[in-house]
Design a protein around this motif. Structure first.
Motif, PDB file in Angstrom:
ATOM      1  N   GLN A 198     -19.671  21.602  24.786  1.00 39.37           N
ATOM      2  CA  GLN A 198     -21.097  21.740  25.076  1.00 39.37           C
ATOM      3  C   GLN A 198     -21.694  22.980  24.425  1.00 39.37           C
ATOM      4  O   GLN A 198     -22.883  23.014  24.111  1.00 39.37           O
ATOM      5  N   LEU A 199     -20.861  23.987  24.204  1.00 37.97           N
ATOM      6  CA  LEU A 199     -21.319  25.197  23.517  1.00 37.97           C
ATOM      7  C   LEU A 199     -21.222  25.066  22.001  1.00 37.97           C
ATOM      8  O   LEU A 199     -21.558  25.996  21.280  1.00 37.97           O
ATOM      9  N   GLY A 200     -20.752  23.925  21.534  1.00 39.99           N
ATOM     10  CA  GLY A 200     -20.629  23.705  20.100  1.00 39.99           C
ATOM     11  C   GLY A 200     -19.434  24.389  19.475  1.00 39.99           C
ATOM     12  O   GLY A 200     -19.406  24.599  18.253  1.00 39.99           O
ATOM     13  N   LEU A 201     -18.431  24.734  20.283  1.00 38.38           N
ATOM     14  CA  LEU A 201     -17.249  25.420  19.780  1.00 38.38           C
ATOM     15  C   LEU A 201     -16.267  24.428  19.165  1.00 38.38           C
ATOM     16  O   LEU A 201     -16.271  23.245  19.491  1.00 38.38           O
ATOM     17  N   SER A 202     -15.430  24.928  18.287  1.00 36.32           N
ATOM     18  CA  SER A 202     -14.516  24.079  17.535  1.00 36.32           C
ATOM     19  C   SER A 202     -13.297  23.704  18.370  1.00 36.32           C
ATOM     20  O   SER A 202     -12.511  24.575  18.762  1.00 36.32           O
ATOM     21  N   VAL A 203     -13.131  22.409  18.628  1.00 41.81           N
ATOM     22  CA  VAL A 203     -11.975  21.892  19.366  1.00 41.81           C
ATOM     23  C   VAL A 203     -11.189  20.991  18.420  1.00 41.81           C
ATOM     24  O   VAL A 203     -11.669  19.943  18.005  1.00 41.81           O
ATOM     25  N   ALA A 204      -9.994  21.442  18.054  1.00 38.94           N
ATOM     26  CA  ALA A 204      -9.144  20.688  17.140  1.00 38.94           C
ATOM     27  C   ALA A 204      -8.128  19.868  17.934  1.00 38.94           C
ATOM     28  O   ALA A 204      -7.951  20.071  19.141  1.00 38.94           O
ATOM     29  N   SER A 205      -7.472  18.943  17.253  1.00 35.98           N
ATOM     30  CA  SER A 205      -6.414  18.157  17.896  1.00 35.98           C
ATOM     31  C   SER A 205      -5.270  17.974  16.916  1.00 35.98           C
ATOM     32  O   SER A 205      -5.443  18.089  15.700  1.00 35.98           O
ATOM     33  N   THR A 206      -4.103  17.683  17.457  1.00 38.10           N
ATOM     34  CA  THR A 206      -2.939  17.476  16.603  1.00 38.10           C
ATOM     35  C   THR A 206      -1.914  16.602  17.318  1.00 38.10           C
ATOM     36  O   THR A 206      -1.840  16.585  18.552  1.00 38.10           O
ATOM     37  N   GLY A 207      -1.140  15.880  16.517  1.00 41.33           N
ATOM     38  CA  GLY A 207      -0.005  15.134  17.032  1.00 41.33           C
ATOM     39  C   GLY A 207       1.296  15.866  16.786  1.00 41.33           C
ATOM     40  O   GLY A 207       2.362  15.407  17.207  1.00 41.33           O
ATOM     41  N   ARG A 208       1.211  17.001  16.103  1.00 40.91           N
ATOM     42  CA  ARG A 208       2.407  17.809  15.850  1.00 40.91           C
ATOM     43  C   ARG A 208       2.843  18.518  17.133  1.00 40.91           C
ATOM     44  O   ARG A 208       2.044  18.783  18.007  1.00 40.91           O
ATOM     45  N   ALA A 209       4.109  18.845  17.185  1.00 35.35           N
ATOM     46  CA  ALA A 209       4.653  19.609  18.311  1.00 35.35           C
ATOM     47  C   ALA A 209       4.301  18.969  19.648  1.00 35.35           C
ATOM     48  O   ALA A 209       3.856  19.641  20.580  1.00 35.35           O
ATOM     49  N   ALA A 210       4.496  17.656  19.732  1.00 33.34           N
ATOM     50  CA  ALA A 210       4.222  16.956  20.989  1.00 33.34           C
ATOM     51  C   ALA A 210       5.172  17.450  22.075  1.00 33.34           C
ATOM     52  O   ALA A 210       6.355  17.690  21.841  1.00 33.34           O
ATOM     53  N   VAL A 211       4.639  17.599  23.264  1.00 33.93           N
ATOM     54  CA  VAL A 211       5.404  18.128  24.395  1.00 33.93           C
ATOM     55  C   VAL A 211       6.037  16.975  25.173  1.00 33.93           C
ATOM     56  O   VAL A 211       5.358  16.011  25.533  1.00 33.93           O
ATOM     57  N   LEU A 212       7.321  17.107  25.433  1.00 30.94           N
ATOM     58  CA  LEU A 212       8.032  16.125  26.252  1.00 30.94           C
ATOM     59  C   LEU A 212       7.722  16.388  27.716  1.00 30.94           C
ATOM     60  O   LEU A 212       7.889  17.518  28.199  1.00 30.94           O
ATOM     61  N   THR A 213       7.217  15.389  28.409  1.00 30.93           N
ATOM     62  CA  THR A 213       6.833  15.602  29.794  1.00 30.93           C
ATOM     63  C   THR A 213       7.428  14.529  30.700  1.00 30.93           C
ATOM     64  O   THR A 213       7.880  13.488  30.235  1.00 30.93           O
ATOM     65  N   SER A 214       7.435  14.796  31.972  1.00 32.61           N
ATOM     66  CA  SER A 214       8.118  13.928  32.926  1.00 32.61           C
ATOM     67  C   SER A 214       7.510  12.533  32.964  1.00 32.61           C
ATOM     68  O   SER A 214       6.287  12.370  32.919  1.00 32.61           O
ATOM     69  N   SER A 215       8.386  11.540  33.093  1.00 32.24           N
ATOM     70  CA  SER A 215       7.917  10.161  33.237  1.00 32.24           C
ATOM     71  C   SER A 215       7.925   9.728  34.697  1.00 32.24           C
ATOM     72  O   SER A 215       7.876   8.533  34.991  1.00 32.24           O
ATOM     73  N   ARG A 216       7.972  10.700  35.615  1.00 29.68           N
ATOM     74  CA  ARG A 216       7.977  10.342  37.030  1.00 29.68           C
ATOM     75  C   ARG A 216       6.689   9.600  37.392  1.00 29.68           C
ATOM     76  O   ARG A 216       5.618   9.871  36.818  1.00 29.68           O
ATOM     77  N   LEU A 217       6.789   8.710  38.332  1.00 26.70           N
ATOM     78  CA  LEU A 217       5.660   7.853  38.691  1.00 26.70           C
ATOM     79  C   LEU A 217       4.777   8.461  39.778  1.00 26.70           C
ATOM     80  O   LEU A 217       3.648   8.016  39.977  1.00 26.70           O
ATOM     81  N   LEU A 218       5.278   9.465  40.470  1.00 25.30           N
ATOM     82  CA  LEU A 218       4.485  10.155  41.492  1.00 25.30           C
ATOM     83  C   LEU A 218       4.334  11.612  41.073  1.00 25.30           C
ATOM     84  O   LEU A 218       5.285  12.388  41.133  1.00 25.30           O
ATOM     85  N   GLY A 219       3.131  11.972  40.630  1.00 23.82           N
ATOM     86  CA  GLY A 219       2.908  13.316  40.131  1.00 23.82           C
ATOM     87  C   GLY A 219       2.349  14.255  41.176  1.00 23.82           C
ATOM     88  O   GLY A 219       2.104  13.875  42.324  1.00 23.82           O
ATOM     89  N   ARG A 220       2.153  15.501  40.771  1.00 21.96           N
ATOM     90  CA  ARG A 220       1.624  16.517  41.673  1.00 21.96           C
ATOM     91  C   ARG A 220       0.101  16.440  41.782  1.00 21.96           C
ATOM     92  O   ARG A 220      -0.468  16.770  42.809  1.00 21.96           O
ATOM     93  N   ALA A 221      -0.556  16.024  40.696  1.00 25.26           N
ATOM     94  CA  ALA A 221      -2.019  15.973  40.677  1.00 25.26           C
ATOM     95  C   ALA A 221      -2.493  14.532  40.786  1.00 25.26           C
ATOM     96  O   ALA A 221      -1.995  13.658  40.063  1.00 25.26           O
ATOM     97  N   PRO A 222      -3.448  14.237  41.673  1.00 25.89           N
ATOM     98  CA  PRO A 222      -3.986  12.876  41.760  1.00 25.89           C
ATOM     99  C   PRO A 222      -4.716  12.496  40.477  1.00 25.89           C
ATOM    100  O   PRO A 222      -5.380  13.321  39.870  1.00 25.89           O
TER     101      PRO A 222
END
Length: 234
Positions: A198-222
């Motif tokens: 909203q402030l017009g700041l530069s937000v980049a994205s990448t598929g490099r260095a993808a983080v391995l994360t849990s595949s658990r079905l019940l997470g901490r955040a709804p």
């Protein structure tokens, strides 16, 4: 023009993650070591802050045994508030100005690749305000067909609009300019990125260095990442 980054603050919220926090911190230590090796003369200092958010298991004891890690205790029970507290702690302890500091966020149930901090630093030095990284679920709990289905729907491509707190970087001065993470139970990462844009700041994205994360079905955040995995698992 290359931006000088003197400090990287890594923030890791954790709630009852005794089974995964060791893997998380091992991966962060390896990434920090790789950054020091790649940039021995001019690389930034790396500070890792774990936020112990209402932990009732042995997570705190495991973190206390790590000399490379700082911790702060939160009673909020909200990941947005926990992340914000970790950022506050990391910035207060550093000696660099906010425009010289990069905040790299991940989660306690995740493991960053060894080049993760290098990719974060590249984005920061290129002048971006934030970097949207990619994540992929670990294979525990998912069969080959489910994992292939996930990668089909969430390909690891450079240009994407996925926001994951487990792989999100932001420059500290711009983080502060939008008021930081809101004290939400979920979606604090999406809200932060929206405020930056909203402030017009530069937000980049990448598929490099993808983080391995849990595949658990019940997470901490709804309505968090576990909901995505649960939908795939059926």
């Amino acid at each position: 023009m290359t931006k000088r980054i003197r400090n990287i603050v890594v923030v890791v919220p954790a709630r009852d993650e005794q089974s995964s926090i060791g893997r998380c911190l091992d991966a962060l230590d390896a990434a920090a070591a790789a950054l020091r090796q790649a940039r021995p003369a001019d690389g930034p200092d790396v500070r890792i802050v774990v936020v112990l958010d209402r932990c009732l298991d042995d997570t705190a004891e495991i973190v206390a045994g790590r000399s490379t890690v700082e911790s702060v205790v939160s009673s909020a029970g909200r990941v947005g508030e926990a992340r914000g507290l970790g950022v506050e702690r990391g910035l207060a302890a550093g000696d660099a100005e906010p425009h010289e500091t990069w905040i790299a966020n991940t989660d306690a149930d995740s493991a960053v690749p060894v080049d993760w901090l290098m990719v974060q630093l590249e984005a920061a030095e290129a002048g971006h305000s934030a970097l949207l990284g990619a994540v992929r679920p670990d294979e525990e709990g998912l069969d080959a067909e489910q994992l292939a289905h996930y990668l089909l729907r969430h390909p690891l491509r450079e240009s994407h609009r996925n926001v994951h707190g487990a792989n999100l970087g932001v420059r500290a001065d711009h983080y502060l300019a939008v008021g930081g993470f809101e004290p939400l139970t979920t979606g604090e990462d999406v809200r932060l990125v929206a405020s930056l844009e909203q402030l017009g700041l530069s937000v980049a994205s990448t598929g490099r260095a993808a983080v391995l994360t849990s595949s658990r079905l019940l997470g901490r955040a709804p309505e968090g990442y576990s909901d995505v995995v649960r939908a795939i698992a059926g």
